[in-house]
Design a protein around this motif. Structure first.
Motif, short mmCIF file in Angstrom:
data_model
loop_
_atom_site.label_atom_id
_atom_site.label_comp_id
_atom_site.label_asym_id
_atom_site.label_seq_id
_atom_site.Cartn_x
_atom_site.Cartn_y
_atom_site.Cartn_z
N ILE A 1 23.40 -19.12 39.39
CA ILE A 1 24.03 -17.85 39.00
C ILE A 1 23.94 -16.80 40.11
N VAL B 1 12.82 -12.09 38.78
CA VAL B 1 11.78 -13.09 38.49
C VAL B 1 12.42 -14.42 38.06
N HIS B 2 13.58 -14.34 37.39
CA HIS B 2 14.17 -15.58 36.85
C HIS B 2 14.72 -16.49 37.95
N GLY B 3 15.09 -17.71 37.54
CA GLY B 3 15.61 -18.69 38.49
C GLY B 3 17.13 -18.77 38.50
N LEU C 1 13.15 -12.62 30.53
CA LEU C 1 13.29 -12.69 32.00
C LEU C 1 14.50 -11.90 32.52
N GLU D 1 17.26 -22.62 44.33
CA GLU D 1 16.76 -23.85 43.73
C GLU D 1 15.98 -24.66 44.76
N ASN E 1 11.62 -20.19 48.11
CA ASN E 1 11.17 -18.88 47.61
C ASN E 1 9.72 -18.62 48.00
N ALA F 1 26.06 -14.64 33.14
CA ALA F 1 24.65 -14.33 33.43
C ALA F 1 24.42 -12.82 33.37
N LYS G 1 17.60 -10.94 47.70
CA LYS G 1 18.01 -12.33 47.49
C LYS G 1 18.26 -12.69 46.03
N GLY G 2 19.20 -13.59 45.84
CA GLY G 2 19.42 -14.19 44.54
C GLY G 2 18.44 -15.35 44.37
N ALA H 1 19.20 -20.47 36.72
CA ALA H 1 19.85 -20.70 35.41
C ALA H 1 21.00 -21.71 35.51
P1 NAI Z 1 15.49 -20.07 34.96
O1 NAI Z 1 14.88 -18.71 35.04
O2 NAI Z 1 16.56 -20.35 35.94
O3 NAI Z 1 16.11 -20.30 33.50
C1 NAI Z 1 15.34 -20.26 32.30
C2 NAI Z 1 16.25 -19.88 31.12
O4 NAI Z 1 16.58 -18.49 31.21
C3 NAI Z 1 17.59 -20.64 31.12
O5 NAI Z 1 17.95 -20.89 29.80
C4 NAI Z 1 18.56 -19.65 31.74
O6 NAI Z 1 19.89 -19.80 31.30
C5 NAI Z 1 17.98 -18.31 31.28
N1 NAI Z 1 18.25 -17.26 32.29
C6 NAI Z 1 17.61 -17.08 33.47
N2 NAI Z 1 18.14 -16.05 34.12
C7 NAI Z 1 19.12 -15.55 33.35
C8 NAI Z 1 20.03 -14.47 33.50
N3 NAI Z 1 20.02 -13.68 34.58
N4 NAI Z 1 20.93 -14.25 32.51
C9 NAI Z 1 20.93 -15.02 31.40
N5 NAI Z 1 20.09 -16.06 31.21
C10 NAI Z 1 19.20 -16.31 32.17
O7 NAI Z 1 14.30 -21.11 35.09
P2 NAI Z 1 14.33 -22.69 35.32
O8 NAI Z 1 15.41 -23.31 34.50
O9 NAI Z 1 12.93 -23.12 35.12
O10 NAI Z 1 14.64 -22.90 36.86
C11 NAI Z 1 15.90 -23.22 37.39
C12 NAI Z 1 15.84 -23.27 38.90
O11 NAI Z 1 15.52 -21.98 39.43
C13 NAI Z 1 14.79 -24.23 39.47
O12 NAI Z 1 15.36 -24.93 40.56
C14 NAI Z 1 13.70 -23.33 40.00
O13 NAI Z 1 13.02 -23.89 41.10
C15 NAI Z 1 14.49 -22.10 40.40
N6 NAI Z 1 13.70 -20.85 40.39
C16 NAI Z 1 13.89 -19.98 41.40
C17 NAI Z 1 13.24 -18.77 41.41
C18 NAI Z 1 13.49 -17.83 42.54
O14 NAI Z 1 14.45 -18.00 43.27
N7 NAI Z 1 12.67 -16.81 42.74
C19 NAI Z 1 12.29 -18.39 40.35
C20 NAI Z 1 12.21 -19.37 39.28
C21 NAI Z 1 12.88 -20.56 39.31
#
Ligand code: NAI
Length: 484
Positions: A11, A262-264, A244, A70, A81, A275, A66-67, A266
């Motif tokens: 995203i 903080v989130h990844g 998140l 993965e 990251n 998103a 940064k966004g 998605a």
């Molecule tokens: P995630 O945070 O990407 O997703 C977890 C849940 O939250 C999913 O259901 C997703 O759809 C939802 N979500 C997350 N952000 C959202 C947003 N902005 N709007 C709406 N819904 C949202 O965590 P996940 O699935 O454990 O990781 C996915 C990938 O992201 C992995 O490859 C991981 O390594 C990476 N990651 C990167 C981070 C970073 O760049 N700092 C931090 C955490 C994970």
């Protein structure tokens, strides 16, 4: 001023586009230099996940927005990251968790406002990811906690408290169990607190902290934690304020700072334009304040607060039964509110006009060597970590036969629990022992003496690793075994 911008994966592109549109509509005086980082760069054959140009640009400009990115699954690739945070020494990870009108949580429904800032140590701890398999059954992760690293993050926590007008900083830790590592973290916390007499300092054991945060979150203001504990506690705090989607973060270093949600990535909703860009927008607002663009930050924050008050939301939050907007429409709604002030939430006031305070990093001649203290140090012995599936008494017998008369066999433990000379027959053992060999009468020995003992031991066992037993300024600096 120019800053580096990496859209990231999943995203990332959608939410970064939305945020930069809001920045441009608010006439933020910044120029965005795109840099290439993320999974798509690994896929093009760059093993570090970023191009050489990206690295140069970030080191030249000092600010990276940064966004999410993965980490490719499988062996041999480290998270881009975590690498970015460590390589550029962004030692403090600041995460703000604040109740927002329009974002429902258990606490907002109960009328309990939350405004917690977590400062998480960002370089050390198990996040070093230094892991080895010592036997086919046993893996070891080294956990580094250092004095200079801890001092850096504590100072930043107290300075943040001053800027925020907070009265208290709380240190979360597990120093009751990890007396050396978390012990350094806690000791340096109170050492730093002495320089900030206007701010009260207290500490809480991290499990108790988790419980207290869920029961009485409004009693906390600034929290400072080691890396892994800080990571877990900050996701807990994200849950307290609505998830998140509302958790921004800043990775602060003396030269380079990185701002991201903080989130990844998605992956489940990537490419659908649904998103929620709020966490990235809030990270951007933290970035604007960090570089001195307080007026722009306040303008955008007020527009966001107005939008949330109006009940406008993406599909991941908001009142049931109300229509959700897609990412583009949600960003448009925030843009339409630029210049408006919220009614329910206290509007954010700029503390000063925009005035850039950020200075691009100056390249040092060599790597910066942090504080290193001279203390009287002596080697008193060694812990051998050996592979064996024999009974403890058989291991002891072999050691007693080989070690020289300058040393004595003090104890043998298995997974940290003493099994020789005393112990319980019910202690289950795996095929790796810690064998502590001490010099007689605490007489200091040399590295060569230790290595001679190691060579003799190697005739009987595989030595998986060894650690010197050190005495610093007369203080024995190694842990006891459970049951010793
Ligand atoms: P995630 O945070 O990407 O997703 C977890 C849940 O939250 C999913 O259901 C997703 O759809 C939802 N979500 C997350 N952000 C959202 C947003 N902005 N709007 C709406 N819904 C949202 O965590 P996940 O699935 O454990 O990781 C996915 C990938 O992201 C992995 O490859 C991981 O390594 C990476 N990651 C990167 C981070 C970073 O760049 N700092 C931090 C955490 C994970």
């Amino acid at each position: 001023m120019k800053i580096a911008v990496a859209k990231g994966d999943g995203i990332g592109e959608e939410i970064m586009q939305a945020v930069l549109r809001i920045f441009n509509a608010a006439k933020v005086p910044l120029e965005y230099v795109p840099v290439e980082m993320g999974k798509y760069i690994y896929d093009r054959g760059h093993s570090t996940g970023m191009t050489a140009e990206a690295k140069n640009t970030i080191e030249l400009l000092g600010i990276l927005f940064k966004g999410p990115m993965e980490t490719p699954k499988g062996k041999g690739v480290k998270s881009i990251n975590v690498t970015a945070r460590k390589v550029w020494n962004t030692y403090a990870n600041k995460r703000n968790f604040k109740s927002l009108t329009g974002v429902e949580s258990v606490f907002s429904k109960a009328g309990i406002p939350i405004n917690i800032t977590i400062i998480r140590e960002n370089i050390e701890d198990t996040y070093g990811g230094i892991e080895h398999k010592l036997t086919p059954d046993v893996a070891l992760c080294r956990r580094f906690v250092t004095r200079p690293g801890s001092l850096q993050v504590h100072r930043y926590a107290f300075e943040t408290a001053r800027r925020k007008g907070a009265h208290k900083v709380t240190c979360g830790h597990k120093a009751n169990i990890m007396k050396m590592t978390d012990g350094i973290f806690l000791e340096t916390f109170y050492e730093t607190a002495k320089d900030f007499p206007d701010i009260s300092a207290n500490d809480v054991i991290v499990d108790d902290l988790a419980m207290k945060l869920v029961v009485k979150p409004n009693e906390f203001d600034i929290l400072v934690l080691p890396n892994l504990q800080g990571d877990i506690i900050s996701d807990l705090c994200a849950g307290l304020v609505g998830g998140l989607g509302f958790a921004p973060s800043a990775n602060i270093g003396d030269n380079i700072s990185i701002f991201e949600a903080v989130h990844g990535t998605a992956p489940d909703i990537a490419g659908k334009n649904i998103a929620n860009p709020t966490a990235l927008l809030m990270s951007g607002i933290m970035m604007l304040r960090h570089i001195g663009l307080n007026e722009s930050a306040a303008k955008i924050e007020n527009a966001l607060l107005c939008t949330l008050e109006q009940g406008i939301h993406t599909s991941d939050f908001g009142k049931a039964g109300t229509t959700s907007l897609n990412t583009t429409e949600y960003a448009d709604a925030i843009i339409n509110n630029i210049g408006n002030l919220p009614h329910e939430a206290a509007p954010t006031m700029a503390v000063a006009q925009d005035k850039l305070t950020h200075k691009p990093p100056v390249k040092p001649a060599g790597n910066i060597m942090k504080e290193s203290r001279t203390q009287k140090e002596e080697i008193l012995g060694v812990d051998f970590f050996i592979e064996s599936n024999e009974q403890p008494r058989q291991v002891a017998r072999k050691f007693l036969d080989v070690i020289s008369s300058d040393f004595e066999l003090l104890l043998i433990s298995n997974r940290g629990t003493q099994v020789w000379p005393t112990g319980s027959i019910f202690t289950e053992c795996i095929d790796q022992y810690q064998v502590r060999v001490l010099s007689r009468d605490d007489k200091p020995v040399s590295q060569e003496d230790i290595l001679r003992e190691a060579v003799k031991t190697a005739g009987h066992f595989k030595i998986c690793s060894l650690e010197m037993l050190m005495n610093y300024d007369g203080v024995k600096s190694f842990s006891l075994a459970q049951g010793q």
